[in-house]
Write a protein that holds these residues in place. Structure first.
Motif, PDB file in Angstrom:
ATOM      1  N   SER A 210      60.303 145.378  57.574  1.00 15.82           N
ATOM      2  CA  SER A 210      59.901 146.618  58.221  1.00 15.82           C
ATOM      3  C   SER A 210      59.743 146.334  59.705  1.00 15.82           C
ATOM      4  O   SER A 210      59.616 145.180  60.127  1.00 15.82           O
ATOM      5  CB  SER A 210      58.565 147.103  57.653  1.00 15.82           C
ATOM      6  OG  SER A 210      58.657 147.306  56.261  1.00 15.82           O
TER       7      SER A 210
ATOM      8  N   ASP B 101      46.046 146.164  59.962  1.00 11.92           N
ATOM      9  CA  ASP B 101      46.042 146.681  58.593  1.00 11.92           C
ATOM     10  C   ASP B 101      47.399 146.484  57.925  1.00 11.92           C
ATOM     11  O   ASP B 101      47.481 146.069  56.769  1.00 11.92           O
ATOM     12  CB  ASP B 101      45.687 148.176  58.595  1.00 11.92           C
ATOM     13  CG  ASP B 101      44.219 148.422  58.925  1.00 11.92           C
ATOM     14  OD1 ASP B 101      43.397 147.544  58.619  1.00 11.92           O
ATOM     15  OD2 ASP B 101      43.914 149.478  59.500  1.00 11.92           O
TER      16      ASP B 101
ATOM     17  N   SER C 219      48.132 142.880  57.146  1.00  6.92           N
ATOM     18  CA  SER C 219      47.321 142.454  56.021  1.00  6.92           C
ATOM     19  C   SER C 219      47.870 143.027  54.707  1.00  6.92           C
ATOM     20  O   SER C 219      47.840 142.372  53.665  1.00  6.92           O
ATOM     21  CB  SER C 219      45.881 142.881  56.289  1.00  6.92           C
ATOM     22  OG  SER C 219      45.203 143.136  55.120  1.00  6.92           O
ATOM     23  N   LEU C 220      48.412 144.254  54.750  1.00 13.16           N
ATOM     24  CA  LEU C 220      48.896 144.895  53.531  1.00 13.16           C
ATOM     25  C   LEU C 220      50.258 144.360  53.080  1.00 13.16           C
ATOM     26  O   LEU C 220      50.476 144.132  51.894  1.00 13.16           O
ATOM     27  CB  LEU C 220      49.038 146.409  53.743  1.00 13.16           C
ATOM     28  CG  LEU C 220      47.746 147.219  53.755  1.00 13.16           C
ATOM     29  CD1 LEU C 220      48.024 148.640  54.229  1.00 13.16           C
ATOM     30  CD2 LEU C 220      47.109 147.246  52.374  1.00 13.16           C
ATOM     31  N   ILE C 221      51.179 144.193  54.027  1.00 12.68           N
ATOM     32  CA  ILE C 221      52.534 143.858  53.583  1.00 12.68           C
ATOM     33  C   ILE C 221      52.945 142.440  53.942  1.00 12.68           C
ATOM     34  O   ILE C 221      54.000 141.992  53.506  1.00 12.68           O
ATOM     35  CB  ILE C 221      53.585 144.896  54.080  1.00 12.68           C
ATOM     36  CG1 ILE C 221      53.817 144.817  55.584  1.00 12.68           C
ATOM     37  CG2 ILE C 221      53.180 146.308  53.697  1.00 12.68           C
ATOM     38  CD1 ILE C 221      54.844 145.831  56.060  1.00 12.68           C
TER      39      ILE C 221
ATOM     40  N   MET D  47      43.397 140.172  46.569  1.00 12.32           N
ATOM     41  CA  MET D  47      43.235 141.348  47.438  1.00 12.32           C
ATOM     42  C   MET D  47      42.790 142.521  46.586  1.00 12.32           C
ATOM     43  O   MET D  47      43.368 142.790  45.545  1.00 12.32           O
ATOM     44  CB  MET D  47      44.569 141.671  48.115  1.00 12.32           C
ATOM     45  CG  MET D  47      44.481 142.748  49.152  1.00 12.32           C
ATOM     46  SD  MET D  47      46.030 142.918  50.100  1.00 12.32           S
ATOM     47  CE  MET D  47      47.006 143.938  49.002  1.00 12.32           C
TER      48      MET D  47
ATOM     49  N   LEU E  36      56.447 149.098  49.673  1.00  8.63           N
ATOM     50  CA  LEU E  36      56.018 148.106  50.673  1.00  8.63           C
ATOM     51  C   LEU E  36      54.942 147.172  50.142  1.00  8.63           C
ATOM     52  O   LEU E  36      54.982 145.970  50.392  1.00  8.63           O
ATOM     53  CB  LEU E  36      55.467 148.808  51.923  1.00  8.63           C
ATOM     54  CG  LEU E  36      56.496 149.450  52.850  1.00  8.63           C
ATOM     55  CD1 LEU E  36      55.794 150.326  53.878  1.00  8.63           C
ATOM     56  CD2 LEU E  36      57.322 148.381  53.557  1.00  8.63           C
ATOM     57  N   ILE E  37      53.943 147.709  49.460  1.00  9.62           N
ATOM     58  CA  ILE E  37      52.806 146.848  49.120  1.00  9.62           C
ATOM     59  C   ILE E  37      52.714 146.560  47.619  1.00  9.62           C
ATOM     60  O   ILE E  37      51.893 145.746  47.215  1.00  9.62           O
ATOM     61  CB  ILE E  37      51.470 147.400  49.679  1.00  9.62           C
ATOM     62  CG1 ILE E  37      51.018 148.665  48.952  1.00  9.62           C
ATOM     63  CG2 ILE E  37      51.579 147.671  51.166  1.00  9.62           C
ATOM     64  CD1 ILE E  37      49.713 149.216  49.516  1.00  9.62           C
TER      65      ILE E  37
ATOM     66  N   THR F 226      42.732 151.196  53.207  1.00  8.14           N
ATOM     67  CA  THR F 226      43.052 149.785  53.015  1.00  8.14           C
ATOM     68  C   THR F 226      41.888 149.098  52.295  1.00  8.14           C
ATOM     69  O   THR F 226      40.790 149.655  52.211  1.00  8.14           O
ATOM     70  CB  THR F 226      43.293 149.083  54.362  1.00  8.14           C
ATOM     71  OG1 THR F 226      42.056 149.022  55.083  1.00  8.14           O
ATOM     72  CG2 THR F 226      44.318 149.846  55.192  1.00  8.14           C
ATOM     73  N   PRO F 227      42.136 147.891  51.768  1.00  9.49           N
ATOM     74  CA  PRO F 227      41.057 147.196  51.043  1.00  9.49           C
ATOM     75  C   PRO F 227      39.804 146.978  51.891  1.00  9.49           C
ATOM     76  O   PRO F 227      38.706 146.890  51.361  1.00  9.49           O
ATOM     77  CB  PRO F 227      41.705 145.854  50.664  1.00  9.49           C
ATOM     78  CG  PRO F 227      43.161 146.169  50.584  1.00  9.49           C
ATOM     79  CD  PRO F 227      43.412 147.168  51.684  1.00  9.49           C
ATOM     80  N   ASN F 228      39.944 146.917  53.219  1.00  6.86           N
ATOM     81  CA  ASN F 228      38.744 146.755  54.054  1.00  6.86           C
ATOM     82  C   ASN F 228      38.170 148.092  54.524  1.00  6.86           C
ATOM     83  O   ASN F 228      37.275 148.121  55.358  1.00  6.86           O
ATOM     84  CB  ASN F 228      39.014 145.808  55.231  1.00  6.86           C
ATOM     85  CG  ASN F 228      40.073 146.320  56.165  1.00  6.86           C
ATOM     86  OD1 ASN F 228      40.539 147.445  56.018  1.00  6.86           O
ATOM     87  ND2 ASN F 228      40.459 145.510  57.136  1.00  6.86           N
TER      88      ASN F 228
ATOM     89  N   ASN G 197      39.635 150.741  56.057  1.00  6.64           N
ATOM     90  CA  ASN G 197      40.258 151.522  57.130  1.00  6.64           C
ATOM     91  C   ASN G 197      41.107 152.648  56.536  1.00  6.64           C
ATOM     92  O   ASN G 197      41.653 152.510  55.454  1.00  6.64           O
ATOM     93  CB  ASN G 197      41.146 150.630  58.011  1.00  6.64           C
ATOM     94  CG  ASN G 197      40.327 149.761  58.934  1.00  6.64           C
ATOM     95  OD1 ASN G 197      39.104 149.887  59.009  1.00  6.64           O
ATOM     96  ND2 ASN G 197      40.988 148.867  59.642  1.00  6.64           N
TER      97      ASN G 197
ATOM     98  N   LEU H 188      44.447 154.892  57.021  1.00  3.50           N
ATOM     99  CA  LEU H 188      45.727 155.102  57.705  1.00  3.50           C
ATOM    100  C   LEU H 188      46.255 156.459  57.276  1.00  3.50           C
ATOM    101  O   LEU H 188      46.585 156.662  56.108  1.00  3.50           O
ATOM    102  CB  LEU H 188      46.733 154.002  57.324  1.00  3.50           C
ATOM    103  CG  LEU H 188      46.401 152.589  57.774  1.00  3.50           C
ATOM    104  CD1 LEU H 188      47.414 151.598  57.192  1.00  3.50           C
ATOM    105  CD2 LEU H 188      46.403 152.481  59.297  1.00  3.50           C
TER     106      LEU H 188
END
Lengths: 77, 77
Positions: A4, A20, A23-25, B1, B24-25, B58-60, B62, B64
């Motif tokens: 990406s 973020d 950390s995610l991908i 995670m 993506l994730i 997100t896991p923390n 945040n 998006l």
């Protein structure tokens, strides 16, 4: 999986989203392009459909605009 | 995670972003919540900071906001 591309312009919203996304991908799955520093890539970003930063181009070419940092007009100054 | 949470409301922009995020994730790293079907989770989403859908927590913690499908006001109807 091809990479990406994460386009940003150094704004606080961009940096937060960059952390973020990495950390995610995973840092190895994303190429980070700072359009403020790499101004010759602005046209490439626009051609890919980027309207504002931060934005992520997925490997299949979709554009995900993440939150809102700055419009491309702002980036171009 | 720990898992991310993807909130959406079934709109075309949401579905497209959902496919991108899962690709993506990874489907195992994201919980998908359809606020149109799971209306009792609207409050949870708002408390997490979701202003519009689609959005990814997100896991923390945040938020998006990805592209723009609908505002939470639209989701609440």
């Amino acid at each position: 999986m091809s990479k990406s591309i994460f386009y940003h312009a150094g704004c606080p919203v961009c940096i937060s989203a960059e952390q973020d996304i990495i950390s995610l991908i995973g840092v190895n799955n994303v190429e980070v392009v700072h359009l403020g520093n790499d101004r010759n890539k602005i046209g490439e970003a626009e051609n890919a459909g980027v309207k504002s930063v931060p934005a992520l181009i997925t490997p299949n070419g979709n554009v995900l605009h993440l939150n809102f940092g700055a419009s491309m007009a702002d980036v171009k100054g």
